[in-house]
Design a protein around this motif. Structure first.
Motif, PDB file in Angstrom:
ATOM      1  N   VAL A   1      28.668 -11.920  24.101  1.00  0.00           N
ATOM      2  CA  VAL A   1      29.690 -11.428  24.871  1.00  0.00           C
ATOM      3  C   VAL A   1      29.899  -9.892  24.381  1.00  0.00           C
ATOM      4  O   VAL A   1      30.278  -9.567  23.209  1.00  0.00           O
ATOM      5  CB  VAL A   1      31.072 -12.309  24.789  1.00  0.00           C
ATOM      6  CG1 VAL A   1      31.978 -11.725  25.725  1.00  0.00           C
ATOM      7  CG2 VAL A   1      30.665 -13.710  24.969  1.00  0.00           C
ATOM      8  N   ALA A   2      29.790  -8.982  25.327  1.00  0.00           N
ATOM      9  CA  ALA A   2      30.147  -7.546  25.095  1.00  0.00           C
ATOM     10  C   ALA A   2      31.274  -7.220  25.810  1.00  0.00           C
ATOM     11  O   ALA A   2      31.501  -7.394  27.095  1.00  0.00           O
ATOM     12  CB  ALA A   2      28.837  -6.594  25.791  1.00  0.00           C
ATOM     13  N   VAL A   3      32.276  -6.831  25.398  1.00  0.00           N
ATOM     14  CA  VAL A   3      33.394  -6.038  25.614  1.00  0.00           C
ATOM     15  C   VAL A   3      33.411  -4.725  25.753  1.00  0.00           C
ATOM     16  O   VAL A   3      33.489  -3.763  24.812  1.00  0.00           O
ATOM     17  CB  VAL A   3      34.673  -6.663  24.928  1.00  0.00           C
ATOM     18  CG1 VAL A   3      35.919  -6.256  25.446  1.00  0.00           C
ATOM     19  CG2 VAL A   3      34.418  -8.307  24.785  1.00  0.00           C
ATOM     20  N   ALA A   4      33.510  -4.335  27.180  1.00  0.00           N
ATOM     21  CA  ALA A   4      33.485  -2.762  27.488  1.00  0.00           C
ATOM     22  C   ALA A   4      34.914  -2.018  27.252  1.00  0.00           C
ATOM     23  O   ALA A   4      35.921  -3.038  27.596  1.00  0.00           O
ATOM     24  CB  ALA A   4      32.863  -2.291  28.658  1.00  0.00           C
ATOM     25  N   GLY A   5      35.148  -0.898  27.007  1.00  0.00           N
ATOM     26  CA  GLY A   5      36.431  -0.405  26.781  1.00  0.00           C
ATOM     27  C   GLY A   5      37.324  -0.964  25.641  1.00  0.00           C
ATOM     28  O   GLY A   5      38.523  -0.722  25.823  1.00  0.00           O
ATOM     29  N   SER A   6      36.905  -1.603  24.804  1.00  0.00           N
ATOM     30  CA  SER A   6      37.462  -2.061  23.453  1.00  0.00           C
ATOM     31  C   SER A   6      37.998  -1.157  22.785  1.00  0.00           C
ATOM     32  O   SER A   6      37.121  -0.028  22.309  1.00  0.00           O
ATOM     33  CB  SER A   6      36.783  -3.107  22.981  1.00  0.00           C
ATOM     34  OG  SER A   6      37.157  -3.435  21.512  1.00  0.00           O
ATOM     35  N   PRO A   7      39.050  -1.049  22.087  1.00  0.00           N
ATOM     36  CA  PRO A   7      39.322  -0.112  21.176  1.00  0.00           C
ATOM     37  C   PRO A   7      38.623  -0.423  19.733  1.00  0.00           C
ATOM     38  O   PRO A   7      38.824   0.221  18.677  1.00  0.00           O
ATOM     39  CB  PRO A   7      40.949  -0.253  20.912  1.00  0.00           C
ATOM     40  CG  PRO A   7      41.344  -1.531  21.187  1.00  0.00           C
ATOM     41  CD  PRO A   7      40.155  -1.750  22.267  1.00  0.00           C
ATOM     42  N   TYR A   8      37.801  -1.416  19.684  1.00  0.00           N
ATOM     43  CA  TYR A   8      37.246  -1.946  18.434  1.00  0.00           C
ATOM     44  C   TYR A   8      35.645  -2.064  18.650  1.00  0.00           C
ATOM     45  O   TYR A   8      35.245  -3.097  18.408  1.00  0.00           O
ATOM     46  CB  TYR A   8      37.911  -3.204  17.915  1.00  0.00           C
ATOM     47  CG  TYR A   8      39.250  -3.299  17.672  1.00  0.00           C
ATOM     48  CD1 TYR A   8      40.104  -2.455  16.689  1.00  0.00           C
ATOM     49  CD2 TYR A   8      40.110  -3.837  18.720  1.00  0.00           C
ATOM     50  CE1 TYR A   8      41.527  -2.445  16.963  1.00  0.00           C
ATOM     51  CE2 TYR A   8      41.196  -3.993  18.649  1.00  0.00           C
ATOM     52  CZ  TYR A   8      42.065  -3.159  17.768  1.00  0.00           C
ATOM     53  OH  TYR A   8      43.516  -3.260  17.679  1.00  0.00           O
ATOM     54  N   PRO A   9      35.065  -0.876  19.143  1.00  0.00           N
ATOM     55  CA  PRO A   9      33.620  -1.151  19.371  1.00  0.00           C
ATOM     56  C   PRO A   9      32.823  -1.258  18.201  1.00  0.00           C
ATOM     57  O   PRO A   9      33.179  -0.708  17.236  1.00  0.00           O
ATOM     58  CB  PRO A   9      33.251   0.313  20.111  1.00  0.00           C
ATOM     59  CG  PRO A   9      34.296   1.154  19.592  1.00  0.00           C
ATOM     60  CD  PRO A   9      35.411   0.516  19.452  1.00  0.00           C
ATOM     61  N   SER A  10      31.853  -2.001  18.262  1.00  0.00           N
ATOM     62  CA  SER A  10      30.909  -2.427  17.190  1.00  0.00           C
ATOM     63  C   SER A  10      29.329  -1.855  17.452  1.00  0.00           C
ATOM     64  O   SER A  10      28.754  -1.568  16.546  1.00  0.00           O
ATOM     65  CB  SER A  10      30.775  -3.706  16.894  1.00  0.00           C
ATOM     66  OG  SER A  10      30.424  -4.443  17.720  1.00  0.00           O
ATOM     67  N   HIS A  11      29.040  -1.883  18.808  1.00  0.00           N
ATOM     68  CA  HIS A  11      27.580  -1.605  19.137  1.00  0.00           C
ATOM     69  C   HIS A  11      27.702  -0.607  20.261  1.00  0.00           C
ATOM     70  O   HIS A  11      28.603  -0.451  20.972  1.00  0.00           O
ATOM     71  CB  HIS A  11      26.779  -2.880  19.625  1.00  0.00           C
ATOM     72  CG  HIS A  11      26.646  -3.878  18.618  1.00  0.00           C
ATOM     73  ND1 HIS A  11      27.994  -4.540  17.844  1.00  0.00           N
ATOM     74  CD2 HIS A  11      25.522  -4.202  18.035  1.00  0.00           C
ATOM     75  CE1 HIS A  11      27.068  -5.334  16.878  1.00  0.00           C
ATOM     76  NE2 HIS A  11      25.888  -5.030  16.790  1.00  0.00           N
ATOM     77  N   ALA A  12      26.393  -0.105  20.637  1.00  0.00           N
ATOM     78  CA  ALA A  12      26.166   0.767  22.023  1.00  0.00           C
ATOM     79  C   ALA A  12      24.999   0.843  22.448  1.00  0.00           C
ATOM     80  O   ALA A  12      23.994   0.280  21.851  1.00  0.00           O
ATOM     81  CB  ALA A  12      26.686   2.206  21.333  1.00  0.00           C
TER      82      ALA A  12
END
Length: 243
Positions: free
Chosen positions: A171-182
């Motif tokens: 599950v990929a969450v866009a706009g998160s203040p806690y990004p881990s991947h790109a």
């Protein structure tokens, strides 16, 4: 130096994007979607509402159909052919069994390996409070992934021809203040700009800036910010949950 973002996994083929409103995917994530489609992957969009309460100068009855039309054009600009609207009321989307059931049904129907949604956290980082719809939808999506694979939760879905699907790996969450991947999405930038620009009615109500300048500056700015943590590559960042 901030922690560097990891590469998004590529061991998947089908994605399902589930968000609250038209334009939610276009404020950043669509550049990644365009890049994924270039690689031969598939993506379907599911929207909880038509965004009918989003334009102050238009009544919901006027805005809803217009925003649905703009969203379909926006999806087509990055190559997405299937867009579904679930009919929840914009602005007052409620977290609960009905929302989880609708999302679980969509997951069972489309059988994705990756599910994409928008920030479910209370803020966008710092003092920027997130909206109730985004929080409700994002959290319901995370829960619906588990619901979709459990035959004893919403068993009526099986009776409706939607057997359990436990194949979601990420599950990929866009706009998160806690990004881990790109994702390196530089090749998708122009299509992402065109996609966001399809929401012209909304954008013209939002800003007095030239719409195309506004869209390009916003998306380029976000991608440059990601580049600082992604080896200098313009990208789209996600908080990634694995299963």
């Amino acid at each position: 130096m901030a922690d560097q973002l990891k590469e998004m996994p590529t061991d998947w083929r089908r994605a399902l994007a589930v968000v609250a409103h038209p334009d939610d995917l276009e404020y950043g994530a669509s550049a990644a979607v365009a890049t994924w489609l270039d690689d031969g992957r598939e993506c379907v969009y599911v929207l909880a509402s038509a965004g009918e309460a989003g334009i102050d100068t238009l009544t919901p009855a006027e805005a809803g159909p217009l925003r649905e039309t703009e969203q379909r054009a926006s999806a087509a600009a990055v190559g997405v052919e299937t867009v579904e609207f679930l009919g929840h009321r914009d602005g007052v989307i409620e977290y609960g069994p009905r929302l989880r059931r609708d999302f679980a049904a969509a997951i069972r129907r489309h059988r994705p390996e990756l599910v994409l949604t928008l920030n479910h956290h209370d803020t966008w980082g710092g003092v920027y409070w997130n909206t109730p719809d985004h929080r409700a939808v994002g959290r319901a999506v995370l829960d619906a992934v588990g619901d979709a694979g459990n035959r004893w939760i919403f068993p009526e879905l099986t009776d409706d021809g939607l057997p359990p699907w436990d194949g979601v790996r990420y599950v990929a969450v866009a706009g998160s203040p806690y990004p881990s991947h790109a994702v390196d999405a530089s090749t998708g930038l122009d299509r992402a700009v065109a996609s966001l620009l399809c929401h012209r009615t909304y954008i013209e109500a939002l800003t007095k800036d030239d719409p195309e300048t506004y869209c390009r500056n916003f998306l380029e700015g976000n991608m440059k910010a990601v580049a600082e943590r992604f080896g200098g590559r313009p990208g789209v960042a996600f908080e990634l949950f694995s299963r």
